[in-house]
Design a protein around this motif. Structure first.
Motif, PDB file in Angstrom:
ATOM      1  N   MET A   1       0.861  -1.182   0.000  1.00 55.57           N
ATOM      2  CA  MET A   1       0.000   0.000   0.000  1.00 55.57           C
ATOM      3  C   MET A   1       0.898   1.233   0.000  1.00 55.57           C
ATOM      4  N   GLY A   2       0.312   2.369  -0.262  1.00 53.11           N
ATOM      5  CA  GLY A   2       1.124   3.570  -0.277  1.00 53.11           C
ATOM      6  C   GLY A   2       0.369   4.758  -0.817  1.00 53.11           C
TER       7      GLY A   2
ATOM      8  N   ARG B   1      -4.136   7.925  -0.617  1.00 52.61           N
ATOM      9  CA  ARG B   1      -3.547   6.799   0.115  1.00 52.61           C
ATOM     10  C   ARG B   1      -4.359   5.559  -0.245  1.00 52.61           C
ATOM     11  N   VAL B   2      -3.676   4.534  -0.785  1.00 51.80           N
ATOM     12  CA  VAL B   2      -4.411   3.379  -1.316  1.00 51.80           C
ATOM     13  C   VAL B   2      -3.825   2.046  -0.856  1.00 51.80           C
ATOM     14  N   VAL B   3      -4.735   1.049  -0.725  1.00 55.80           N
ATOM     15  CA  VAL B   3      -4.298  -0.349  -0.673  1.00 55.80           C
ATOM     16  C   VAL B   3      -4.561  -0.917  -2.065  1.00 55.80           C
ATOM     17  N   VAL B   4      -3.684  -1.817  -2.507  1.00 52.55           N
ATOM     18  CA  VAL B   4      -3.775  -2.318  -3.877  1.00 52.55           C
ATOM     19  C   VAL B   4      -3.970  -3.834  -3.849  1.00 52.55           C
ATOM     20  N   PRO B   5      -5.099  -4.328  -4.400  1.00 48.68           N
ATOM     21  CA  PRO B   5      -5.321  -5.788  -4.420  1.00 48.68           C
ATOM     22  C   PRO B   5      -4.177  -6.511  -5.124  1.00 48.68           C
ATOM     23  N   PHE B   6      -3.873  -7.722  -4.659  1.00 51.69           N
ATOM     24  CA  PHE B   6      -2.743  -8.452  -5.238  1.00 51.69           C
ATOM     25  C   PHE B   6      -3.010  -8.898  -6.667  1.00 51.69           C
ATOM     26  N   ASN B   7      -4.281  -8.961  -7.051  1.00 49.09           N
ATOM     27  CA  ASN B   7      -4.569  -9.369  -8.429  1.00 49.09           C
ATOM     28  C   ASN B   7      -5.074  -8.193  -9.244  1.00 49.09           C
TER      29      ASN B   7
ATOM     30  N   ASP C   1      -7.844   2.653 -12.062  1.00 51.05           N
ATOM     31  CA  ASP C   1      -9.195   3.023 -11.620  1.00 51.05           C
ATOM     32  C   ASP C   1      -9.988   1.818 -11.125  1.00 51.05           C
ATOM     33  N   VAL C   2      -9.418   0.625 -11.257  1.00 53.08           N
ATOM     34  CA  VAL C   2     -10.175  -0.577 -10.899  1.00 53.08           C
ATOM     35  C   VAL C   2      -9.704  -1.172  -9.563  1.00 53.08           C
ATOM     36  N   GLY C   3      -8.394  -1.318  -9.399  1.00 48.68           N
ATOM     37  CA  GLY C   3      -7.878  -2.012  -8.223  1.00 48.68           C
ATOM     38  C   GLY C   3      -7.698  -1.164  -6.973  1.00 48.68           C
ATOM     39  N   PRO C   4      -6.874  -0.123  -7.039  1.00 54.67           N
ATOM     40  CA  PRO C   4      -6.507   0.610  -5.821  1.00 54.67           C
ATOM     41  C   PRO C   4      -7.731   1.127  -5.074  1.00 54.67           C
ATOM     42  N   PHE C   5      -7.698   0.995  -3.758  1.00 53.36           N
ATOM     43  CA  PHE C   5      -8.848   1.349  -2.923  1.00 53.36           C
ATOM     44  C   PHE C   5      -8.391   2.401  -1.910  1.00 53.36           C
ATOM     45  N   LYS C   6      -9.079   3.534  -1.936  1.00 51.51           N
ATOM     46  CA  LYS C   6      -8.645   4.649  -1.091  1.00 51.51           C
ATOM     47  C   LYS C   6      -8.940   4.393   0.377  1.00 51.51           C
ATOM     48  N   ILE C   7      -7.984   4.735   1.213  1.00 54.30           N
ATOM     49  CA  ILE C   7      -8.177   4.686   2.661  1.00 54.30           C
ATOM     50  C   ILE C   7      -8.253   6.134   3.143  1.00 54.30           C
ATOM     51  N   GLU C   8      -9.438   6.519   3.585  1.00 55.77           N
ATOM     52  CA  GLU C   8      -9.602   7.921   3.956  1.00 55.77           C
ATOM     53  C   GLU C   8      -9.629   8.141   5.465  1.00 55.77           C
TER      54      GLU C   8
ATOM     55  N   GLU D   1      -0.672  -0.812   9.207  1.00 55.35           N
ATOM     56  CA  GLU D   1      -0.722  -2.201   9.671  1.00 55.35           C
ATOM     57  C   GLU D   1      -2.152  -2.710   9.839  1.00 55.35           C
ATOM     58  N   GLN D   2      -3.099  -1.779  10.010  1.00 54.29           N
ATOM     59  CA  GLN D   2      -4.491  -2.208  10.177  1.00 54.29           C
ATOM     60  C   GLN D   2      -5.193  -2.455   8.841  1.00 54.29           C
ATOM     61  N   VAL D   3      -4.684  -1.851   7.769  1.00 54.70           N
ATOM     62  CA  VAL D   3      -5.373  -1.976   6.469  1.00 54.70           C
ATOM     63  C   VAL D   3      -4.542  -2.699   5.403  1.00 54.70           C
ATOM     64  N   LEU D   4      -3.239  -2.873   5.653  1.00 52.35           N
ATOM     65  CA  LEU D   4      -2.347  -3.471   4.652  1.00 52.35           C
ATOM     66  C   LEU D   4      -2.842  -4.834   4.181  1.00 52.35           C
ATOM     67  N   PHE D   5      -3.401  -5.626   5.098  1.00 51.08           N
ATOM     68  CA  PHE D   5      -3.749  -7.009   4.731  1.00 51.08           C
ATOM     69  C   PHE D   5      -5.049  -7.118   3.949  1.00 51.08           C
ATOM     70  N   LEU D   6      -5.700  -5.944   3.707  1.00 53.88           N
ATOM     71  CA  LEU D   6      -6.833  -5.940   2.772  1.00 53.88           C
ATOM     72  C   LEU D   6      -6.368  -6.309   1.367  1.00 53.88           C
ATOM     73  N   THR D   7      -5.059  -6.177   1.101  1.00 56.48           N
ATOM     74  CA  THR D   7      -4.532  -6.469  -0.231  1.00 56.48           C
ATOM     75  C   THR D   7      -4.593  -7.947  -0.575  1.00 56.48           C
ATOM     76  N   ASP D   8      -4.620  -8.817   0.437  1.00 55.13           N
ATOM     77  CA  ASP D   8      -4.589 -10.247   0.138  1.00 55.13           C
ATOM     78  C   ASP D   8      -5.101 -11.124   1.282  1.00 55.13           C
ATOM     79  N   ILE D   9      -4.310 -11.265   2.333  1.00 53.19           N
ATOM     80  CA  ILE D   9      -4.596 -12.359   3.273  1.00 53.19           C
ATOM     81  C   ILE D   9      -5.911 -12.227   4.038  1.00 53.19           C
ATOM     82  N   PHE D  10      -6.358 -10.998   4.326  1.00 49.74           N
ATOM     83  CA  PHE D  10      -7.639 -10.877   5.018  1.00 49.74           C
ATOM     84  C   PHE D  10      -8.793 -11.273   4.086  1.00 49.74           C
TER      85      PHE D  10
END
Lengths: 258, 392
Positions: B63-64, B81-87, B150-157, B163-172
């Protein structure tokens, strides 16, 4: 020989595998006998190798099937024509997709093995292909044109490579857009052996067709081609240039999204 | 920039490479603030996934901050500020429209490799996960190119920590999907989870959130079992007990109503099946060791679900299909449709239902990645999940 309407469907042909033509069978049989003759002399290893290879060639000649071609999924029908077909579903209406294909001079953008198509009149056109052994060209004529449904073509008498094909446009069930089915048939020089040689030289008609259809789908659905070409990596710059790219963007994409 | 590079089987290093650039008008560049090592990265370390090339940048949990966008990017702006899905998903093809994002038709430029291996179809592309899956450069780096921005990255506002949102990208989402696709009947169903790694931990907690009457977690690593116990799960150490007997006993002879295989292709375990798998992998005629899957099928209750978030790569031998048939089992599997879950799972984090940072045991810099890949693989030092700071 394909009948003039043969392009409608390949159902009437047996395409269970690649069949050897008479000349191929004769060549293979004499090769087999020659090898077996060589196998009667020399040491045990030599006798076994030549005898075995010769017997295999003779058996294949007798059976008339080309296992190499069959393993490579080269389909030939009873008349010795090679057949290639594939399909793709695209989320757009048939009429729109048909219009892109009906513009024959645009075909080289859709089917990458085509070098050029020149329209001569409303039925005839002149096609040029870059094959593994150089450029080949011929005249073809439309044998069917059903707007929004089907386009079929066939090389005219005397063409250097006898070939034809059709594109079907069918509404996909459940409003998923259009199913495009492409069927090509051609008489490869030297029959199924020629098809195997062509494939070994890197021209793989079924793979080409698959790539063509996926590229068309992406042009239509996305308007661009996903790519990693030029991305950063731990490889040196030179190596990156040398890496084969699976799918360079087509001329259509450059005219479109870029 | 600095990036974690695959240099060959069991060889991972950190190298300085050129910064990524926009390649298409729909791309964005993200400056990575946090990135993680995933259990599935260990399959790459071990050389179990075909079509890796020396020099590939690894990493698919990152994320970043968006620092550059292509001219066709509409929703994302510099500074987001975005988390990015692994796929990667295109968002417009039929599978994407139906929510099957990981089955995207259009995002894998190397579809022909996948088609050749997987029967004429190709799933979507993945970040940093072999050329079959597109060969996209990964995010264990300081910057990453993000296609389909415009499809993958998800804004964290909200002001949640990385550390609380990083795992939205995959394992959670992966653990959650594994539980969701079991169709758990709240207050009734018992769910067993094989593997107490990060995905197993999230699967167990997700099964609880979805109302499982009881969750049983199976592993052999004490600290991993302890982490599952902390969430209220019952645990079985398969080194100390016979798993199938213990599960029968725990469920009054029925077996768990649903079983999640959060192990995948590199299962340990013992018995003739495990030995056969090991021999086949050594002889290079198989990619997969399937003890966990065999146990999942053998233990599952009649009419139950075998849910498989664990990764499998090739052809599987000696699978107890007769048992699966006799019990009428349902199989659910596949890559996670991550995009579906970003919003709903972020809401659960914001509501305080779960704090995904519980799983982190190691925090390090990018330079320490090669060493931590091995620590994680060998389960040394209580290692369960590693988060890397690319700028540390």
């Amino acid at each position: 020989m394909d009948n003039p309407n043969g392009a409608t469907s390949n159902m009437g042909h047996s395409t269970t595998g690649a069949r050897l033509q008479t000349t191929e069978r004769l060549l293979l049989a004499s090769l087999g006998l020659g090898l077996m003759a060589l196998g009667t002399r020399g040491g045990n290893v030599r006798r076994l190798a030549f005898g075995g290879a010769g017997a295999l060639a003779a058996v294949l000649a007798a059976r008339g099937s080309n296992p190499v071609a069959t393993a490579m999924k080269i389909q030939t029908d009873s008349s010795g024509e090679t057949r290639v077909s594939d399909g793709v579903t695209i989320g757009k209406p048939a009429a729109e997709l048909y219009a892109v294909w009906r513009n024959l001079e645009n075909l080289p953008n859709l089917m990458r093995h085509l070098q050029e198509v020149k329209v001569l009149d409303d039925r005839r056109s002149h096609w040029t292909v870059k094959g593994p052994l150089g450029e080949v060209s011929w005249d073809a004529e439309l044998t069917a044109d059903e707007p929004g449904k089907r386009i079929a073509w066939q090389s005219v008498e005397g063409a250097s490579i006898e070939n034809g094909g059709e594109v079907l446009f069918r509404p996909a069930p459940g409003a998923r857009g259009t199913e495009i089915v492409v069927r090509l048939h051609y008489r490869a020089p030297l029959g199924s052996t020629g098809a195997v040689v062509a494939r070994a030289l890197g021209e793989e008609p079924s793979q080409q067709l698959r790539d063509d259809l996926m590229r068309f789908k992406r042009e239509q659905e996305l308007g661009f081609h996903p790519t990693t070409e030029g991305q950063t990596s731990g490889r040196a710059a030179k190596q990156q240039e040398d890496r084969p790219q699976a799918q360079p963007g087509g001329a259509l994409a450059q005219g479109g999204a870029r | 920039m600095k990036a974690v590079i695959w240099q060959g089987t069991n060889k991972i290093g950190v190298e300085t490479v050129p910064d990524p650039t926009l390649l298409l008008p729909t791309d964005a560049i993200v400056k990575i603030s946090s990135t993680a090592i995933c259990g599935s990265d260990l399959h790459l370390l071990d050389g179990r996934i075909p079509s890796m090339e020396k020099g590939d940048i690894l990493g698919h949990e990152f994320m970043g901050e968006v620092v550059e966008v292509g001219r066709d990017v509409k929703k994302l702006k510099v500074g987001d500020r975005v988390v990015v899905p692994f796929n990667l998903a295109c968002g417009v093809c039929d599978p994407c429209k139906r929510g099957f994002f990981s089955a995207c038709d259009n995002s894998n430029p190397n579809h022909r490799m996948a088609e050749a291996l997987y029967g004429g179809v190709s799933g979507g592309g993945l970040f940093g996960y072999s050329h079959i899956y597109g060969g996209y450069a990964g995010g264990q780096a300081q910057y990453v190119r993000v296609p389909f921005a415009d499809v993958g990255p998800f804004k964290i506002e909200s002001d949640l920590r990385d550390e609380q949102v990083l795992f939205l990208t995959d394992i959670f989402p992966t653990g959650y999907q594994a539980a969701e696709q079991c169709g758990i009947m709240a207050g009734r169903d018992v769910v067993a989870v094989f593997g107490a790694g990060p995905v197993g931990q999230f699967a167990a907690r997700s099964a609880q959130m979805l109302g499982a009457a009881q969750v049983i977690v199976i592993d052999r690593v004490p600290e991993r079992l302890k982490m599952a116990e902390a969430a209220g799960a019952m645990t079985i150490n398969y080194e100390q007990e016979d798993v199938l007997t213990a599960l029968r006993e725990a469920t009054g002879g029925r077996g768990p109503d649903h079983v999640i295989d959060a192990v995948g292709m590199e299962a340990h375990g013992h018995g003739p099946g495990a030995l056969l798998d090991e021999l086949q992998v050594k002889a290079k005629i198989s990619f997969d060791r399937i003890t966990a899957l065999r146990w999942a099928i053998m233990s599952c209750a009649k009419g139950g679900t075998v849910s498989m978030p664990g990764v499998y790569g090739g052809l599987i031998d000696k699978l107890p299909m007769g048992a699966a048939f006799a019990k009428g089992l349902i199989f659910r599997m596949g890559q996670t449709h991550t995009h579906r879950y970003l919003g709903p799972l972020l809401s659960r984090i914001e509501a305080g239902e779960i704090d995904p940072s519980f799983v982190i045991t190691h925090r390090a810099t990018l330079d320490q990645a090669p060493e931590l890949y091995k620590t994680f693989r060998d389960k040394h030092d209580g290692c369960i999940k590693v988060v890397l700071n690319p700028w540390g």
